[in-house]
Design a protein around this motif. Structure first.
Motif, mmCIF file in Angstrom:
data_model
loop_
_atom_site.group_PDB
_atom_site.id
_atom_site.type_symbol
_atom_site.label_atom_id
_atom_site.label_comp_id
_atom_site.label_asym_id
_atom_site.label_seq_id
_atom_site.Cartn_x
_atom_site.Cartn_y
_atom_site.Cartn_z
ATOM 1 N N VAL A 78 62.400 50.862 63.075
ATOM 2 C CA VAL A 78 61.711 52.299 62.764
ATOM 3 C C VAL A 78 62.859 53.251 62.361
ATOM 4 O O VAL A 78 63.588 53.694 62.886
ATOM 5 N N PHE A 79 62.769 53.145 60.574
ATOM 6 C CA PHE A 79 63.819 54.026 60.203
ATOM 7 C C PHE A 79 63.481 54.603 58.797
ATOM 8 O O PHE A 79 62.482 54.050 58.449
ATOM 9 N N GLY A 80 64.259 55.645 58.270
ATOM 10 C CA GLY A 80 63.943 56.056 57.095
ATOM 11 C C GLY A 80 65.167 55.804 56.354
ATOM 12 O O GLY A 80 66.347 55.462 56.792
ATOM 13 N N GLY A 81 64.919 55.709 54.849
ATOM 14 C CA GLY A 81 66.122 55.671 54.108
ATOM 15 C C GLY A 81 66.773 54.153 53.832
ATOM 16 O O GLY A 81 66.333 53.198 54.558
ATOM 17 N N ASP A 113 55.258 60.251 59.600
ATOM 18 C CA ASP A 113 54.891 59.063 60.306
ATOM 19 C C ASP A 113 54.411 58.036 59.441
ATOM 20 O O ASP A 113 54.700 56.788 59.744
ATOM 21 N N ALA A 114 53.357 58.448 58.519
ATOM 22 C CA ALA A 114 53.006 57.437 57.536
ATOM 23 C C ALA A 114 54.265 56.319 56.847
ATOM 24 O O ALA A 114 54.061 55.350 56.500
ATOM 25 N N ALA A 115 55.405 57.207 56.448
ATOM 26 C CA ALA A 115 56.282 56.447 55.697
ATOM 27 C C ALA A 115 57.197 55.318 56.616
ATOM 28 O O ALA A 115 57.250 54.449 56.334
ATOM 29 N N LEU A 116 57.246 55.995 57.873
ATOM 30 C CA LEU A 116 57.841 55.293 59.095
ATOM 31 C C LEU A 116 57.026 53.777 59.383
ATOM 32 O O LEU A 116 57.725 52.902 59.498
ATOM 33 N N ARG A 117 55.894 54.233 59.371
ATOM 34 C CA ARG A 117 54.777 53.164 59.745
ATOM 35 C C ARG A 117 54.710 52.171 58.582
ATOM 36 O O ARG A 117 54.776 50.887 59.013
#
Length: 410
Positions: A78-81, A113-117
């Motif tokens: 679970v992360f961004g980037g 949330d949508a991007a992480l999911r």
């Protein structure tokens, strides 16, 4: 032998090598020229192909190997980037430091949330397609109450093996107030996050948390009903393994720099030493000494440590190949550690093996033996994956045959 079953059964036959990992001895076991029967999501029979019972359908494995699904007991999905620039700099000579985690923290906090999911599901699907049927997933890239809670809630959508890692590093807003951040983690953050998690973890190492802070957070996790696991001794010698042992942790993960006392603590407590060779590949730290641990009688697991900074791989096959080549494990030891070893690190008895009663989580290799996972590194050998008895990835290379037969007698 019993009553007629009303549940459709599937026979997988003509298996060149069936890795079962049966028994409690902690050793690789396999059957040649084998078959197994799946029914109602479980393995109900294994044995020689010549003695296989009838079933409602069958799959001809075509003299290929069948293994338990991989059990990945350490991942951060679970992360961004992403951090490819950091990786390239490290390969050019810059050392790995725990502080790089904050790059991902910044990206995760601003991600929707949508991007992480979507990223989580992409990586989970990537794992599944490569044979990982059970995986653990940590938080640790939010480091606020709200961001940690949402990370765990997202992870819980895909796996029951969810780990609260609010104590990953100290976030910038608490850089001058370590005590304040520890109080936040063990107080309001723990209260919000524990309902979504099974485990609590602490990065106990240089640049992260010391023994006192880790002990305090693990105790708070235990009081909240969470079991412990610890990032330990990754970046240098330190107190992580001893903290994990004192906390009754299921596993000490990384174990790159161990003293004799650390090895003794691992063995005497029954803690699993989870080794993460993808991290050493990506950081150029020395690989853990698997032979030393195995010779001492330790239980060893292999996991990917899939994360955007220090081990951006979802391939357990790659980690098996690294373990064999760089950590001097035998092919049998590496495969056992990536299946049954991972299950032990998660205190699971229903996965990681293919004895009767186990979850029907299994892999068909496009190869006659488990050894090909290391023998042919980098080659996509997973031809098909079953999870809870259902074909969920790939296909058995045209060897699936359906036929009408009398119901199997159980």
């Amino acid at each position: 032998m019993g009553k007629t079953s009303a549940v459709p059964a599937t026979l997988i036959t003509r298996i060149s090598e069936l890795v079962t990992n049966e028994g409690d001895l902690g050793v690789f076991t396999a059957v040649e020229n084998a078959a197994l029967v799946i029914e109602d999501g479980l393995v109900v029979w294994t044995g020689p192909s010549s003695r296989a019972p009838a079933a409602d359908s069958f799959v001809d494995a075509g003299h290929r190997a069948v293994l338990p699904g991989f059990v990945d007991s350490h991942a951060h999905l679970v992360f961004g980037g992403e951090r490819s620039v950091e990786f390239a700099a490290r390969m050019a000579g810059r050392p790995y430091l725990a502080g790089g985690i904050l790059t991902t923290v910044r990206a995760t906090r601003v991600a929707s949330d949508a991007a992480l999911r979507a990223n989580l599901r992409r990586l989970a699907d990537e794992m599944l397609g490569q044979g990982t049927t059970t995986f653990e997933c940590k938080s640790g890239y939010g480091l606020t109450v709200a961001d940690e809670e949402r990370g765990l809630a997202l992870a819980a959508e895909l796996t029951p093996e969810v780990t609260f890692l609010g104590a990953h590093v100290v976030p910038p807003e608490y850089a001058a107030d370590l005590t304040g951040y520890v109080d936040l983690v063990r107080g309001p953050m723990m209260a919000a996050c524990a309902p979504h998690a099974r485990w609590v973890d602490v990065f106990c190492d240089d640049g992260a948390f010391g023994a006192d802070e880790a002990t305090t957070i693990l105790a708070a996790g235990r009081a909240a009903g969470l079991s412990a696991r610890v990032h330990a001794n990754q970046l240098g010698p330190g107190p992580g393994v001893q903290v994990a042992a004192a906390a009754g942790a299921a596993a000490a993960d990384h174990c790159t720099y161990l003293t004799d006392a650390d090895v003794t603590a691992i063995v005497s407590t029954g803690m699993v030493a989870t080794l993460l060779p993808g991290a050493e590949f990506s950081t150029r730290h020395p690989y853990p000494d698997a032979r030393r641990l195995l010779a001492a009688g330790a239980t060893v697991a292999l996991a990917t440590d899939c994360n955007p900074g220090s081990s951006f791989t979802s391939s357990m096959a790659f980690c098996i190949a690294l373990a064999v080549r760089e950590m001097r494990m035998t092919t049998e030891e590496a495969v056992w550690s990536a299946t049954a070893g991972g299950a032990r690190a998660l205190r699971r008895t229903d996965v990681g093996h293919l004895a009767a009663g186990a979850h029907a989580d299994l892999i068909l290799l496009d190869a006659p033996s488990h050894a090909y996972l290391a023998y042919r590194p980098g080659v996509p050998l997973v031809a098909a994956v079953w999870q809870a008895g259902k074909l969920v990835a790939g296909g058995p290379l045209g060897h699936r045959v359906m036929r009408s037969v009398p119901r199997r007698i159980t």
